[in-house]
Design an enzyme around this catalytic site. Structure first.
Site, PDB file in Angstrom:
ATOM      1  N   CYS A  37       4.196  -2.654  -0.332  1.00  0.00           N
ATOM      2  CA  CYS A  37       5.042  -3.164  -1.403  1.00  0.00           C
ATOM      3  C   CYS A  37       6.244  -3.870  -0.789  1.00  0.00           C
ATOM      4  CB  CYS A  37       5.514  -2.011  -2.303  1.00  0.00           C
ATOM      5  SG  CYS A  37       6.408  -2.554  -3.783  1.00  0.00           S
TER       6      CYS A  37
ATOM      7  N   ASP B 253      -4.988   8.453  -9.646  1.00  0.00           N
ATOM      8  CA  ASP B 253      -3.938   7.715  -8.952  1.00  0.00           C
ATOM      9  C   ASP B 253      -2.797   8.620  -8.520  1.00  0.00           C
ATOM     10  OD1 ASP B 253      -2.542   5.453  -8.002  1.00  0.00           O
ATOM     11  OD2 ASP B 253      -1.385   5.365  -9.848  1.00  0.00           O
TER      12      ASP B 253
END
Length: 405
Positions: free
Chosen positions: A24, A298
C-alpha cells in the site's frame, strides 16, 4: 439442522482478490493488513501473475451456482497494479463468462485515482469503494502516508474525480478510538459529500508478538493480550451507533443506506442480511493472496486459517471443504451461554465475534464490543418493530420518519 451446514453448496462461493498483496502507498496506524507481507518474507514483489489471474478467473466463474458473478479487488492498495492488469482481467472475464453476468467492485484508499482510472471505471461500470474515515481531523488522525503525511486531501480529490466521471462509489469508514467521539460530524460529512451507501467497521485489534514479526493476534493466541490504542471502546461504539441512528431514522431512511442499519432490519424481519458479519454463520467469503494462497476470511489471513493454494486445490474443494465448514460452524458453536440466552441474539448474530473475543470478560468469551452492541440493539428495537410492520404491510419503512419526532 441448518440447511447451509447440511448443504454447503447452498451458499454462493465468494473470494476477494489481493492483486498487489498487502502492499500500500499509505501506512495507516491501525491497518490490519500491511503486516501480512511478513507471511511471504522471501518474495520482494507481491504481485499476482497473469497466469494466476487467468486460473482464478476461470475457476471462480465455473464454480458459481448463480448467473451473476462478482469480482472484488482489494488490498493493500489494488491501484498499485496498472490499468493494463485490470484490462487483462476484464478480457479474461469475457473469455470465461459462459453467458454469466460479471460485475466488479474495487476497494481503494482513493489517493491514486486519476482521470484515466475514473474513465476506466466508468466505461466498464465498476463500483468503487473508498476508504475514508470522515472529516479531515478524523481521517488524518490515523490514515497517514509512509512518510507520516496526511492523506485526506488526496482522498477527497479522488472522490471529486469519481463524481466528475459519473462513477458509482460508496464509502467504508473505520470507526476507531478517535472518530467515534464525533458521530454526527462524521455522519453528516458523508451526507454532505453525496455518499448514499456507507459501511462502518469498528477497530478492535489484539496485540501480541509472533516469531515472524507480526503483531496482530488471531484466535490461536490465547494468552492475555492488550488492545491497540486505536481500538474503539464498547461504550464509544454503542454511543456512536445510537447517535447516528437517531439522525438517520428521522431524516434519511430510504435516502442513505447504512449497512448496519439495513442488516439490523433484515435480521428483525427474519431474512438473511446478505453480509456474513451480520449473519448467523459465515465462511462463504474467502480471500486469495497474490500467489494463490486462499484463506478462510479477509480478517483471518493467519497461517492457521490457510485453506490451501489454487495451484494444488480447487476453489470448490477449499471453500466448500470441511476445514471451511468448521470455520463457518465455529461462529455459532463456540458461543457462550450468555449469547445464546440474550434477547438480542437474533439481531446481533455475534458480529465479528471470532476476532473480537478478548480476555476482558474472563472465560465468558463475549465479544469485546458486546455492551456497545447491546445498547444499540436495545435502543433501535421500537423503531425496528415499526419498520418491520410497515414492510409486512407492504408499505415503505421510510414512513417511520412521519411519526418519529
Amino acid at each position: 439442522m441448518n440447511d447451509n451446514i447440511a448443504n454447503p453448496f447452498a451458499k454462493p462461493l465468494y473470494v476477494m482478490l489481493k492483486p498487489a498483496g498487502a502492499h500500500c502507498n499509505l501506512a495507516c496506524k491501525y491497518c490490519y493488513y500491511l503486516e501480512k507481507n511478513k507471511l511471504y518474507p522471501t518474495v520482494q514483489r507481491h504481485l499476482m501473475s497473469d497466469e494466476m489471474l487467468e486460473q482464478f478467473t476461470r475457476e471462480y466463474i465455473e464454480a458459481q451456482t448463480m448467473n451473476q458473478v462478482l469480482f472484488t479487488w482489494h488490498g493493500g492498495e489494488p491501484l498499485l497494479r496498472s490499468i493494463d492488469f485490470y484490462r487483462k482481467a476484464i478480457s479474461l472475464q469475457k473469455k470465461y463468462a459462459g453467458g454469466r453476468h460479471i460485475d466488479n467492485v474495487i476497494q481503494t484508499n482513493g489517493t491514486l485515482l486519476t482521470d484515466e482510472w475514473c474513465e476506466f471505471f466508468a466505461q466498464n461500470h465498476w463500483l468503487v469503494g473508498i476508504s475514508i474515515d470522515g472529516p479531515q481531523p478524523d481521517h488524518d488522525h490515523y490514515r497517514l502516508t509512509a512518510a507520516g503525511k496526511p492523506s485526506w486531501k488526496k482522498v477527497m480529490q479522488g472522490i471529486k474525480l469519481l463524481k466528475k466521471h459519473g462513477v458509482e462509489w460508496n464509502a467504508m469508514a473505520v470507526v476507531n478510538a478517535y472518530n467515534a467521539n464525533h458521530p454526527l460530524e462524521f455522519y453528516r460529512f458523508f451526507k454532505e459529500n453525496g455518499c448514499q451507501f456507507l459501511q462502518f467497521t469498528p477497530i478492535v485489534e489484539r496485540l501480541t508478538r509472533h516469531e515472524d514479526g507480526r503483531t496482530l493476534a488471531s484466535l490461536a493466541d490465547k494468552d492475555e493480550i492488550s488492545l491497540s490504542e486505536a481500538s474503539v471502546a464498547p461504550e464509544q461504539w454503542g454511543y456512536f451507533l445510537c447517535a447516528i441512528f437517531d439522525e438517520w431514522v428521522r431524516k434519511d431512511v430510504g435516502k442513505i443506506f447504512v449497512e448496519i442499519f439495513d442488516c439490523t432490519l433484515a435480521n428483525w424481519m427474519g431474512i438473511s442480511p446478505g453480509i456474513c458479519a451480520y449473519s448467523k454463520e459465515c465462511g462463504h467469503a474467502g480471500v486469495m493472496e497474490h500467489n494463490g494462497d486462499v484463506y478462510s476470511c479477509d480478517h483471518f489471513v493467519f497461517p492457521e486459517y490457510k485453506l490451501g493454494n489454487i495451484r494444488d486445490h480447487s476453489l470448490i474443494d477449499m471453500l466448500y471443504g470441511e476445514q471451511q465448514q468448521e470455520f463457518s460452524r465455529l461462529k455459532h458453536s463456540s458461543l457462550p451461554r450468555q449469547c445464546k440466552e440474550c434477547d438480542m441474539e437474533f439481531a446481533c448474530n455475534y458480529f465479528y465475534l471470532l476476532i473480537s473475543r478478548i480476555n476482558k470478560y474472563g472465560d465468558s468469551g463475549l465479544n469485546y464490543l458486546c455492551p456497545g452492541y447491546y445498547h444499540y440493539y436495545q435502543h433501535v428495537a421500537p423503531y425496528m418493530d415499526y419498520m418491520k410492520q410497515e414492510l409486512m404491510s407492504q408499505r415503505p419503512p421510510s414512513n417511520i420518519m412521519k411519526v418519529v419526532q
